[in-house]
Design an enzyme around this catalytic site. Structure first.
Site, mmCIF file in Angstrom:
data_model
loop_
_atom_site.group_PDB
_atom_site.id
_atom_site.type_symbol
_atom_site.label_atom_id
_atom_site.label_comp_id
_atom_site.label_asym_id
_atom_site.label_seq_id
_atom_site.Cartn_x
_atom_site.Cartn_y
_atom_site.Cartn_z
ATOM 1 C CG PHE A 72 126.427 2.987 78.200
ATOM 2 C CD1 PHE A 72 125.929 4.178 79.255
ATOM 3 C CD2 PHE A 72 127.154 3.600 77.302
ATOM 4 C CE1 PHE A 72 126.654 5.328 79.291
ATOM 5 C CE2 PHE A 72 127.611 4.680 76.822
ATOM 6 C CZ PHE A 72 127.179 5.671 77.894
ATOM 7 C CG ASP B 295 118.549 -5.811 78.524
ATOM 8 O OD1 ASP B 295 119.503 -6.617 78.778
ATOM 9 O OD2 ASP B 295 119.275 -4.729 78.008
ATOM 10 C CG LEU C 54 118.605 -8.580 82.578
ATOM 11 C CD1 LEU C 54 117.960 -8.810 83.961
ATOM 12 C CD2 LEU C 54 119.258 -6.949 82.735
ATOM 13 C CB THR D 268 128.461 1.794 65.934
ATOM 14 O OG1 THR D 268 129.796 2.264 66.013
ATOM 15 C CG2 THR D 268 128.505 0.525 65.096
ATOM 16 C CG ASP D 269 131.563 6.139 64.769
ATOM 17 O OD1 ASP D 269 131.828 5.032 65.468
ATOM 18 O OD2 ASP D 269 132.018 6.971 65.279
ATOM 19 C CD GLU D 270 133.665 0.721 66.692
ATOM 20 O OE1 GLU D 270 134.249 -0.103 66.308
ATOM 21 O OE2 GLU D 270 133.563 1.195 67.741
ATOM 22 C CE1 TYR E 68 129.167 -3.306 67.999
ATOM 23 C CE2 TYR E 68 130.990 -1.712 67.686
ATOM 24 C CZ TYR E 68 129.625 -1.922 67.801
ATOM 25 O OH TYR E 68 128.874 -0.880 68.179
ATOM 26 C CE LYS F 64 124.957 -2.272 65.965
ATOM 27 N NZ LYS F 64 123.491 -2.259 66.563
ATOM 28 C CG LEU G 194 139.189 5.061 77.112
ATOM 29 C CD1 LEU G 194 140.762 4.177 77.387
ATOM 30 C CD2 LEU G 194 139.584 6.048 75.970
ATOM 31 C CG ASN H 140 141.906 6.223 72.216
ATOM 32 O OD1 ASN H 140 140.919 7.111 71.914
ATOM 33 N ND2 ASN H 140 141.887 5.138 71.813
ATOM 34 C CG ASP I 226 147.020 -0.742 68.849
ATOM 35 O OD1 ASP I 226 145.990 -0.572 69.138
ATOM 36 O OD2 ASP I 226 147.350 0.070 67.721
ATOM 37 C CG HIS J 271 143.151 0.229 67.566
ATOM 38 N ND1 HIS J 271 143.588 0.405 68.546
ATOM 39 C CD2 HIS J 271 141.673 0.722 67.853
ATOM 40 C CE1 HIS J 271 143.140 1.367 69.595
ATOM 41 N NE2 HIS J 271 141.916 1.625 69.138
#
Length: 360
Positions: free
Chosen positions: A14, A35, A37, A136-138, A162, A166, A202, A261, A293, A297
């Site tokens: 993406f 990539d 794929l 990522t900000d996560e 995840y 990262k 989402l 969300n 949930d 989360h």
């Protein structure tokens, strides 16, 4: 040096594919695109570059060190831009091993080969080389409703397999700079949205489900907050980081668009009511269904992007209202792309992650 190519990994995913399209459109120089794929990689994202000599696509894994070494030595890129990653929290909960293999081991192997390549360079080629790692900000964990947004100095506190994978890759990138001098750059972005996003996420999932008159699943109470960044704004920021960022530095990239969300889902429903009305069932919001949930989360993410604004002069161009309208319109205009990616793999994933959860 501006005539030399860049090596992009994960450039059929993406954000990666949007970056490749943006780079060739804005910079004009060549891209070597590596990539693997997996399910979320799609060469169809790059269809308009099919006959463009500035784009060379190679199917392969960043963990294949011999392949990476051969590409670096043959094409002699002036930068490596690493998007290659498993990136979906729910998938990491169901199967974390792939995330360790790609995000940790894969990044390590890519760093090893990039370092070996860089150390052989001389003069200006060595001076200008960069390794840009997209994260990522996560990795920073979760914020309370009144907490200040994440900055580049926020402590790491990942809460999912995840984000933990990262975080590990970010630490490796930092270590390769401080130990070996590799001129690395790291960016930590907020939630991206826009064209070509695989519909497990989402926004495209809600658009696709709504158009197919299926339930729109919302985790828990729907009050989890994310900062939303239009993907084209993100691509522009990455070009600036690559051009002007200081080696060893981290740059947070955010959209200044915090939304609950449930409000994101309702905004999409409202736009579809306007742009693609479904007279047979009333409004799309009637499809919203609250489900159990996800484990662990995170409640809120928010990015303080003042460093990149101050030092590199970047600010997002799109508000959430303009970006989400463009996104919904893109999906309506590109239903062939949607149908091609909505394969058995995707349907199987929906069954595994959503159907079995039940209502909240």
């Amino acid at each position: 040096m501006t005539e030399k190519p860049i090596l992009v990994t994960g450039g059929a995913g993406f954000i990666g594919s949007n970056f490749v399209l943006d780079w060739i459109g804005q910079e004009g120089s060549s891209v070597v695109n590596l990539d693997k794929l997996t399910y979320a990689g799609n060469v169809g994202n790059l269809a308009r570059l099919k006959n463009d000599p500035r784009h060379k696509f190679i199917k392969g894994d960043i963990g294949d060190r011999a392949l990476v070494r051969e590409l670096l030595n043959r094409h002699r890129p002036r930068a490596v831009v690493n998007f290659a990653a498993e990136s979906h929290v729910d998938r990491s909960i169901h199967g974390p091993e792939d995330f360790i293999q790609t995000n940790v081991d894969g990044t390590f192997h890519l760093l090893q080969e990039s370092r070996a390549y860089w150390e052989k360079l001389a003069g200006n080629e060595k001076t200008v080389f960069r390794f840009l790692h997209i994260s990522t900000d996560e990795v920073y964990g979760s914020l309370g409703p009144d907490d200040a947004p994440f900055t580049e100095s926020s402590p790491y506190a990942p809460n999912s397999p995840y984000s933990a994978s990262k975080a590990a890759s970010d630490h490796l990138v930092r270590a390769f700079h401080h130990t070996y001098g590799l001129p690395t750059l790291t960016s930590n972005c907020s939630n991206n949205y826009g064209p070509y996003q695989f519909p497990e996420k989402l926004i495209p999932m809600v658009i696709m489900n709504a158009l197919n008159r299926k339930a729109l699943p919302v985790y828990g109470d729907g009050l989890n907050v994310r900062d939303w960044l239009y993907v084209e704004d993100h691509c522009e920021a990455l070009r600036m980081v690559l051009a002007k960022g200081k080696p060893g530095e981290v740059y947070n990239i955010g959209g200044r668009n915090e939304r609950k969300n449930i409000d994101v889902v309702r905004a999409i429903c409202s736009l579809l009511d306007e742009m693609h009305p479904a007279s047979s069932m009333g409004n799309y919001a009637s499809l919203i269904t609250f489900i159990k949930d996800r484990p662990g989360h995170d409640r809120r993410y928010a990015i303080d992007a003042r460093k990149i604004e101050r030092e590199l002069g970047w600010k997002p161009s799109e508000s959430f209202e303009t970006g989400i309208r463009k996104t919904v319109q893109w999906y309506l205009d590109n239903m062939n792309w949607v149908e091609n990616v909505a394969s058995g793999e995707y349907q199987k994933w929906l069954d595994i992650n959503y159907t079995s959860r039940g209502t909240a």
